[in-house]
Design a protein around this motif. Structure first.
Motif, mmCIF file in Angstrom:
data_model
loop_
_atom_site.group_PDB
_atom_site.id
_atom_site.type_symbol
_atom_site.label_atom_id
_atom_site.label_comp_id
_atom_site.label_asym_id
_atom_site.label_seq_id
_atom_site.Cartn_x
_atom_site.Cartn_y
_atom_site.Cartn_z
ATOM 1 N N TRP A 245 0.830 -1.206 0.000
ATOM 2 C CA TRP A 245 0.000 0.000 0.000
ATOM 3 C C TRP A 245 0.864 1.256 0.000
ATOM 4 C CZ3 TRP A 245 -4.524 -1.342 -1.468
ATOM 5 C CH2 TRP A 245 -5.106 -2.519 -1.021
ATOM 6 N N THR A 246 1.888 1.276 0.823
ATOM 7 C CA THR A 246 2.714 2.484 0.910
ATOM 8 C C THR A 246 3.602 2.643 -0.310
ATOM 9 O OG1 THR A 246 4.340 1.275 2.230
ATOM 10 C CG2 THR A 246 2.703 2.557 3.431
ATOM 11 N N ASP A 247 4.109 1.547 -0.862
ATOM 12 C CA ASP A 247 4.971 1.630 -2.046
ATOM 13 C C ASP A 247 4.222 2.111 -3.280
ATOM 14 O OD1 ASP A 247 6.961 0.658 -0.441
ATOM 15 O OD2 ASP A 247 6.963 -1.369 -1.302
ATOM 16 N N HIS A 248 2.929 1.842 -3.348
ATOM 17 C CA HIS A 248 2.140 2.184 -4.532
ATOM 18 C C HIS A 248 1.028 3.189 -4.217
ATOM 19 C CE1 HIS A 248 4.134 -0.972 -6.777
ATOM 20 N NE2 HIS A 248 3.951 -1.767 -5.728
ATOM 21 N N ALA A 249 1.189 3.956 -3.182
ATOM 22 C CA ALA A 249 0.140 4.883 -2.736
ATOM 23 C C ALA A 249 -0.261 5.871 -3.825
ATOM 24 C CB ALA A 249 0.595 5.625 -1.489
ATOM 25 N N ALA A 250 0.672 6.316 -4.634
ATOM 26 C CA ALA A 250 0.360 7.295 -5.686
ATOM 27 C C ALA A 250 -0.511 6.691 -6.787
ATOM 28 C CB ALA A 250 1.645 7.857 -6.284
ATOM 29 N N ALA A 251 -0.434 5.388 -6.977
ATOM 30 C CA ALA A 251 -1.181 4.732 -8.060
ATOM 31 C C ALA A 251 -2.522 4.167 -7.608
ATOM 32 C CB ALA A 251 -0.341 3.610 -8.660
ATOM 33 N N GLU B 87 -6.279 4.344 -6.145
ATOM 34 C CA GLU B 87 -7.436 5.215 -5.951
ATOM 35 C C GLU B 87 -8.461 4.466 -5.118
ATOM 36 O OE1 GLU B 87 -9.274 6.957 -9.384
ATOM 37 O OE2 GLU B 87 -7.373 6.950 -10.468
#
Length: 87
Positions: free
Chosen positions: A13-19, A21
């Protein structure tokens, strides 16, 4: 969609937070669910003829729908503005 049996670790979750929604949906909202739209389409196409009388006739009617060979039809389920979140 996440399975209840397998959940990603917190680092995913934290590694891909920007992607990622988040979309919060009401408890029951078939007009926002592509699976419900597909089910309604299947019912609509199956109800154009006589009703299947046996389980085998029902299976054959579902198989003859050939949805898996109609990618354009499946794409159309995501065309409504309310459902674009899932595309």
């Amino acid at each position: 969609m996440l399975s209840t049996a397998v959940r990603p670790s917190a680092s995913v979750w934290t590694d891909h937070a920007a992607a990622i929604e988040m979309h919060f949906l009401p408890g029951y909202s078939p007009e926002l669910n592509p699976d419900e739209i597909r089910g309604a389409d299947l019912k609509r196409t199956m109800s154009t003829g006589t009703a299947p009388k046996t389980r085998d006739e029902s299976k054959q009617a579902v198989r003859s729908n050939r949805l898996h060979k109609s990618p354009g039809r499946v794409r159309s389920y995501f065309g409504k503005p309310e459902v674009r979140y899932a595309a």
